[in-house]
Design a protein around this motif. Structure first.
Motif, PDB file in Angstrom:
ATOM      1  N   ARG A 235      -0.467   0.851  -6.795  1.00 11.07           N
ATOM      2  CA  ARG A 235      -0.278  -0.590  -6.826  1.00 11.07           C
ATOM      3  C   ARG A 235       0.940  -1.031  -6.019  1.00 11.07           C
ATOM      4  NH1 ARG A 235       1.733  -2.469 -12.403  1.00 11.07           N
ATOM      5  NH2 ARG A 235       3.660  -1.702 -11.452  1.00 11.07           N
ATOM      6  N   ASP A 236       2.052  -0.293  -6.157  1.00 10.27           N
ATOM      7  CA  ASP A 236       3.318  -0.745  -5.588  1.00 10.27           C
ATOM      8  C   ASP A 236       3.620  -0.172  -4.202  1.00 10.27           C
ATOM      9  OD1 ASP A 236       3.667  -2.094  -7.949  1.00 10.27           O
ATOM     10  OD2 ASP A 236       5.010  -0.610  -8.828  1.00 10.27           O
ATOM     11  N   THR A 237       3.033   0.969  -3.856  1.00  9.81           N
ATOM     12  CA  THR A 237       3.416   1.672  -2.634  1.00  9.81           C
ATOM     13  C   THR A 237       2.344   1.638  -1.561  1.00  9.81           C
ATOM     14  OG1 THR A 237       4.775   3.180  -3.956  1.00  9.81           O
ATOM     15  CG2 THR A 237       4.252   3.885  -1.732  1.00  9.81           C
ATOM     16  N   LEU A 238       1.097   1.584  -1.984  1.00 10.85           N
ATOM     17  CA  LEU A 238      -0.001   1.705  -1.037  1.00 10.85           C
ATOM     18  C   LEU A 238      -0.075   0.488  -0.118  1.00 10.85           C
ATOM     19  CD1 LEU A 238      -2.019   3.969  -0.591  1.00 10.85           C
ATOM     20  CD2 LEU A 238      -3.685   2.681  -1.906  1.00 10.85           C
ATOM     21  N   THR A 239       0.018   0.738   1.172  1.00  7.24           N
ATOM     22  CA  THR A 239      -0.100  -0.310   2.182  1.00  7.24           C
ATOM     23  C   THR A 239      -1.049   0.167   3.273  1.00  7.24           C
ATOM     24  OG1 THR A 239       1.854   0.593   3.318  1.00  7.24           O
ATOM     25  CG2 THR A 239       2.215  -1.231   1.794  1.00  7.24           C
ATOM     26  N   GLU A 240      -1.341  -0.738   4.214  1.00  6.77           N
ATOM     27  CA  GLU A 240      -2.298  -0.414   5.261  1.00  6.77           C
ATOM     28  C   GLU A 240      -1.860   0.755   6.139  1.00  6.77           C
ATOM     29  OE1 GLU A 240      -1.419  -3.350   4.348  1.00  6.77           O
ATOM     30  OE2 GLU A 240      -3.111  -4.724   4.253  1.00  6.77           O
ATOM     31  N   ASP A 241      -0.543   1.035   6.177  1.00  7.39           N
ATOM     32  CA  ASP A 241      -0.084   2.118   7.050  1.00  7.39           C
ATOM     33  C   ASP A 241      -0.144   3.492   6.386  1.00  7.39           C
ATOM     34  OD1 ASP A 241       1.907   1.599   5.267  1.00  7.39           O
ATOM     35  OD2 ASP A 241       3.549   1.598   6.717  1.00  7.39           O
ATOM     36  N   VAL A 242      -0.644   3.573   5.149  1.00  2.00           N
ATOM     37  CA  VAL A 242      -0.896   4.878   4.529  1.00  2.00           C
ATOM     38  C   VAL A 242      -2.259   5.358   5.008  1.00  2.00           C
ATOM     39  CG1 VAL A 242      -1.283   6.130   2.382  1.00  2.00           C
ATOM     40  CG2 VAL A 242       0.512   4.397   2.503  1.00  2.00           C
ATOM     41  N   ASN A 243      -2.285   6.516   5.670  1.00  2.00           N
ATOM     42  CA  ASN A 243      -3.509   6.994   6.309  1.00  2.00           C
ATOM     43  C   ASN A 243      -4.434   7.756   5.371  1.00  2.00           C
ATOM     44  OD1 ASN A 243      -0.968   7.459   8.350  1.00  2.00           O
ATOM     45  ND2 ASN A 243      -2.680   6.433   9.346  1.00  2.00           N
ATOM     46  N   ARG A 244      -3.842   8.450   4.384  1.00  2.00           N
ATOM     47  CA  ARG A 244      -4.671   9.340   3.580  1.00  2.00           C
ATOM     48  C   ARG A 244      -4.062   9.548   2.211  1.00  2.00           C
ATOM     49  NH1 ARG A 244      -6.019  15.690   4.361  1.00  2.00           N
ATOM     50  NH2 ARG A 244      -3.810  15.747   4.886  1.00  2.00           N
ATOM     51  N   ILE A 245      -4.932   9.775   1.214  1.00  2.00           N
ATOM     52  CA  ILE A 245      -4.511  10.152  -0.136  1.00  2.00           C
ATOM     53  C   ILE A 245      -5.160  11.491  -0.443  1.00  2.00           C
ATOM     54  CG2 ILE A 245      -4.537   9.527  -2.574  1.00  2.00           C
ATOM     55  CD1 ILE A 245      -4.953   6.596  -1.661  1.00  2.00           C
ATOM     56  N   VAL A 246      -4.346  12.472  -0.847  1.00  2.00           N
ATOM     57  CA  VAL A 246      -4.862  13.802  -1.168  1.00  2.00           C
ATOM     58  C   VAL A 246      -4.491  14.120  -2.609  1.00  2.00           C
ATOM     59  CG1 VAL A 246      -4.997  16.211  -0.439  1.00  2.00           C
ATOM     60  CG2 VAL A 246      -4.377  14.466   1.223  1.00  2.00           C
TER      61      VAL A 246
END
Length: 503
Positions: A235-246
């Protein structure tokens, strides 16, 4: 800059690492037995009012009473409401703005012992201090933070376009419930009225549910728990410039997919389930980086280094040239080391989550231009830090005083505990000091002991020292007091521990 979120989840612990260009930039840890409480809402009972401190202690059902400052007490008073305009403990630290603080009413006019009130945890219990709480509730969503007790609209300072600020303010003003407050978060930039309305309706409904639960529960009682760690970071950190979640847990992977589909349907992320045999943090090289973040000394690429000391009162950071000798002159060598240290200090503050008062001892610079250059570089790199910072000018002694907002414990205090041997001091008395202390104690006690024989019990290292290098001291006491001293080692003794016995 490529960004990734790496999530390691077990039955007892969740760890979330934000990677920037392959290196860990932020680390979040939540243990099932020590789950964080920031954002939780409690119905508490005032147990003590302290007029001299303009504060009160409130029982919210935790081991230590929580601390409530007068500015965080909800009252139907214009001065108090003005004071808290734009404040949100759970929005991004840069959200909102600060106003000049008006005079506040005395705490004893607002609270009485035994009074019940709804409060929210703003800061975790840190060290010996209880949780910091506020009665100004704030409920964070993806795009907005709802403040049901404050009539105000604030805009994130990270949204710089004035036209966009006006657009967002107009949208929120149009659809918000009368008399309530909202902070527009950075993630709301460019969002439509429908997206903001959806976020707002969810938050308003959540507050109505909390308000109902308050009426049916006595104090102290937990009324509402904030999201679990993974959901909170998303909710607080995820932005469009995060490419991937593992993520290495299938159940958590599926939960993340559902969470993003519900709250961020317009964003598209690569969400990978890690199935490797090697532990996920080992595969990404994060365990080594975390271990390095617990050390005092951090080497710089040039050969210089910084020393980071965390104390109860402040964080002290010392910059040294170390092995770096430079190529031109001393002033250039010092400037280059200080500039390199600036980048590393900003990185370490963020990674270790160090907050409060920070004192940085840069290498002394004679030229004013060099001091200004280092100060400007420090301000620049700290702009990328979501935690609010305040920096003073470099003094002539090369010292910088700064503050960094602290909400949760540092990584060091989360992962470590005081050394049981030195009791957290970081040092113990030397063997020689302990030996000479024993000599003085023998001279004080031996004449009062009956009989001819005296027994000294001590740590094996001290026993060896007294029987070898310092045997003359023992012999001198024996001759002076006409006593025989028998030295016996005790492996289970602390190095500073000893006992003098009869016989």
């Amino acid at each position: 800059m490529t960004k990734e979120l790496v999530i390691n989840m077990t039955s007892h612990e969740t760890r979330v690492a934000l990677l920037e260009s392959g290196h860990i930039a932020e680390l979040y840890i939540e243990r099932r037995r020590e789950r964080g409480i920031v954002g939780n809402i409690y119905k508490g009972k005032v147990i003590r009012v302290l007029p001299g401190m303009q504060a009160a202690f409130v029982d919210i059902g935790l081991e230590k009473a929580a601390f409530l400052y007068v500015a965080d007490v909800l009252a139907e008073m214009e001065a108090v409401e003005q004071f808290v305009e734009g404040r949100s403990q759970h929005a991004e630290p840069e959200d909102g703005h600060e106003d000049e603080q008006p005079p506040l009413p005395p705490i004893e006019d607002l609270l009485q012992e035994g009074q019940e009130l709804l409060v929210q945890v703003a800061k975790e219990p840190i060290g010996t201090k209880g949780a910091r709480i506020t009665s100004h509730i704030s409920l964070p969503g993806r795009h907005l933070v709802y403040m049901p007790t404050v009539d105000h609209i604030g805009i994130s300072r990270r949204i710089e376009d004035e036209e966009e600020k006006d657009r967002l303010r107009g949208l929120v003003e149009e659809i918000r419930p009368a008399g309530t407050g909202f902070i527009v978060r950075t993630a709301a930039e460019g969002k439509s009225s429908e997206e903001l309305r959806s976020d707002m309706e969810f938050l308003v409904g959540l507050w109505e549910d909390i308000d109902k639960r308050r009426e049916h529960h006595g104090a102290p009682c937990l009324i509402h728990s904030d999201l679990d760690l993974t959901s909170k970071v998303l909710r607080d950190t995820l932005t469009e410039d995060v490419n991937r979640i593992v993520v290495d847990n299938r159940e958590e992977h599926d939960k993340i997919v559902r969470f993003l589909a519900t709250f961020m349907p317009n964003l598209r992320y690569a969400i990978d389930f890690y199935e490797g045999d090697e532990p996920i943090f080992d595969a990404f090289g994060l365990e080594v980086e975390i271990s390095r973040a617990l050390g005092r000394k951090v080497w710089l690429k040039s050969g210089g280094y910084i020393i980071i000391e965390q104390t109860e009162a402040l964080i002290a950071i010392d910059v040294n040239t170390g092995r770096f000798v430079g190529k031109h002159n001393l002033e250039d060598t010092i400037l280059k080391t200080n500039l390199e240290a600036v980048r590393e200090i900003a990185f370490q503050l963020r990674l270790r989550n160090l907050g409060g008062l920070v004192i940085i001892d840069f290498i002394d610079m004679e030229r004013e231009a060099h001091r200004e250059k280092v100060h400007a570089a420090l301000e620049e790199v700290l702009r990328q830090d979501k935690a609010k910072t305040n920096i003073l000018k470099i003094s002539e002694l090369g010292l910088v005083e700064m503050t960094r907002k602290r909400v949760r414990e540092s990584i060091g205090r989360t992962l470590c505990e005081p050394c049981p041997y030195c009791e957290g001091k970081g040092y113990i008395k030397s063997r020689i000091t302990t030996a000479y202390e024993i000599f003085r104690e023998l001279q004080r006690e031996i004449r009062q002991l009956p009989g001819y024989r005296v027994t000294l019990l001590c740590h094996p290292d001290i026993a060896d020292l007294l029987s070898d290098e310092e045997h003359e001291g023992i012999e001198e006491i024996e001759r002076r007091f006409q006593k025989q001293i028998a030295i016996h080692s005790r492996p289970n003794f602390h190095l500073e521990q000893y006992e003098i016995l009869v016989g």
